[in-house]
Design a protein around this motif. Structure first.
Motif: not given
Length: 450
Positions: A255-278
């Protein structure tokens, strides 16, 4: 808040947006193709405008027709739903040029994240973990050299791809060159962009995504994770939250990684960060979906947050109403996508007239659908009939409730087949029940390996 929102979509997501608008006292405008003239959103919206014939390219994908409808109706915003024009930077730019707010991130952000190689490079810069692979499109020789270095199997992906299309798993070097060129041709045909890239493939991975919500004032939160591991050909069939059997602390780190990624690109609105879990508990960034997701109801069920209303409020310029501390996850929610497809015939679409429709009820059961008895399911669009969502305090209770609800669900008519019984088979399988499944579960079931 907006005065009038045009809904540039069809089906259940159009109905979902119309209902959110009504609750916020915002007028809504439906657009529809000829076969959708009697659809649910046409009945629910305050206004409705025909934008073309059945073919999506002449109706729901016709940006000029959608913008003309917005101008004709006086809409000051457009909600694109998912699919169709929802992740088109060109459409976002066209809306901006006409002084209409597109409910989603800015066109520049959408463009950078919609290109998968660009998104990988951006997220690497933001510190998110990536699978070994390229962050740019490569020629076939350079791509094969990279594939040999990172080790097979690898997956070849279209840079402009989405929706699970334009991807090929390659198990060995002998097949690589041919499959790479074939994927380039497929990407060109599907997306008008033949660029592809290479990534390490994890055959026993799980697919876990994080919902984020960001405003235009520098605030961002995540609303937990969703497990979307049950897939067929990279298309999601079952989603649940929270993701089961995660190592302690992993969900919060994602969750923290997704928020950091969103803030880094100036995201606004709802979005979904997709991950693969090994299998070893490590996670890797895959992509960002710059729109509301089909599976958003499971997040709403455990958080109590109306994501579509939040989209509208943020797009209107409001600051977030929620801090991270305000967001709590309670219980377990599961969603099954009921599609008009025939599992016994390779999941071919099976549309037709709906002569009988019985939706399940009972406590903590939600059905998002645009279909009513007497409707005709047209062959021109996505086969999704309904999203069946349940909630329960614990996962085993949620599975039992979903199986009961699937058993109650009835859709029948000439030519109509659905995925209902197949979904029940998946949820009943010991691997799913014990959360020991991976993205290969459905393929293993269909091939008789399980």
């Amino acid at each position: 808040m907006f005065k009038k929102v045009l809904i540039a979509n069809r089906g259940e997501i159009a109905v979902r947006v119309a209902r959110a608008c009504r609750e916020l006292d915002v007028r809504s405008v439906a657009v529809y193709s000829t076969p959708d003239r009697d659809s649910a959103v046409v009945r629910l919206a305050d206004e409705a405008i025909r934008i073309g014939p059945a073919a999506p390219a002449k109706s729901y994908l016709n940006a000029a027709a959608v913008l003309e409808a917005a101008a004709q109706s006086g809409a000051d915003a457009i909600h694109p739903g998912y699919g169709f024009l929802s992740e088109s930077p060109d459409f976002a730019d066209a809306c901006l040029a006409q002084g209409i707010t597109l409910i989603g991130p800015p066109a520049s952000v959408m463009a950078r994240l919609g290109d998968k190689t660009s998104a990988r490079a951006l997220m690497r810069g933001a510190g998110l973990p990536l699978l070994p692979g390229s962050v740019e499109a490569l020629d076939p020789h350079a791509a094969e050299d990279l594939a040999r270095r990172i080790g097979f199997p690898v997956i070849v992906k279209a840079a402009a791809g989405g929706g699970g299309r334009g991807m090929t798993v390659v198990d060995d070097a002998d097949r690589f060159a041919d499959e790479y060129r074939r994927t380039q041709s497929t990407a060109q045909m599907l997306f008008g962009d033949g660029r592809v890239y290479v990534e390490k493939y994890l055959p026993k991975a799980r697919h876990v995504e994080v919902q984020v919500l960001c405003d235009g004032h520098g605030n961002a939160v995540h609303l937990g994770e969703r497990d979307c591991t049950v897939q067929r050909r990279h298309q999601k069939l079952v989603e649940e939250t929270p993701a089961p059997a995660l190592p302690e602390g992993l969900a919060e780190r994602m969750g923290r990684s997704a928020v950091e990624g969103a803030l880094a690109v100036g995201y606004t609105g709802v979005g979904t960060f997709e991950f693969l879990l090994a299998p070893d508990g490590s996670f890797y960034f895959m992509e960002v979906n710059c729109r509301i997701q089909v599976e958003h109801p499971v997040t709403e069920m455990v958080t109590g947050v109306d994501l579509v209303q939040q989209q509208l409020k943020v797009a209107a310029g409001n600051e977030l109403e929620l801090s991270q501390a305000d967001i709590g996850l309670r219980g377990v929610a599961i969603e099954c996508r009921i599609n008009a497809e025939d599992p016994a015939a390779g999941f071919v679409p099976a549309p037709g007239p709906v002569e009988r429709l019985v939706v399940p009820g009972g406590p903590f059961v939600r059905v998002d659908t645009h279909v009513r008895q007497g409707d005709v399911i047209p062959p021109h669009y996505d086969s999704l009939l309904a999203k069946l969502v349940v909630w329960a305090p614990r996962r085993e209770e949620a599975i039992a409730r979903m199986l009961r609800a699937l058993d109650e669900f009835e859709v029948s008519g000439p030519g109509i087949k659905t995925t209902r019984t197949f979904l029940a088979e998946v949820l009943s399988h010991p691997r799913f029940r014990t959360a020991e499944h991976s993205t290969s579960l459905v393929d293993d079931l269909l091939s008789g390996k399980l």
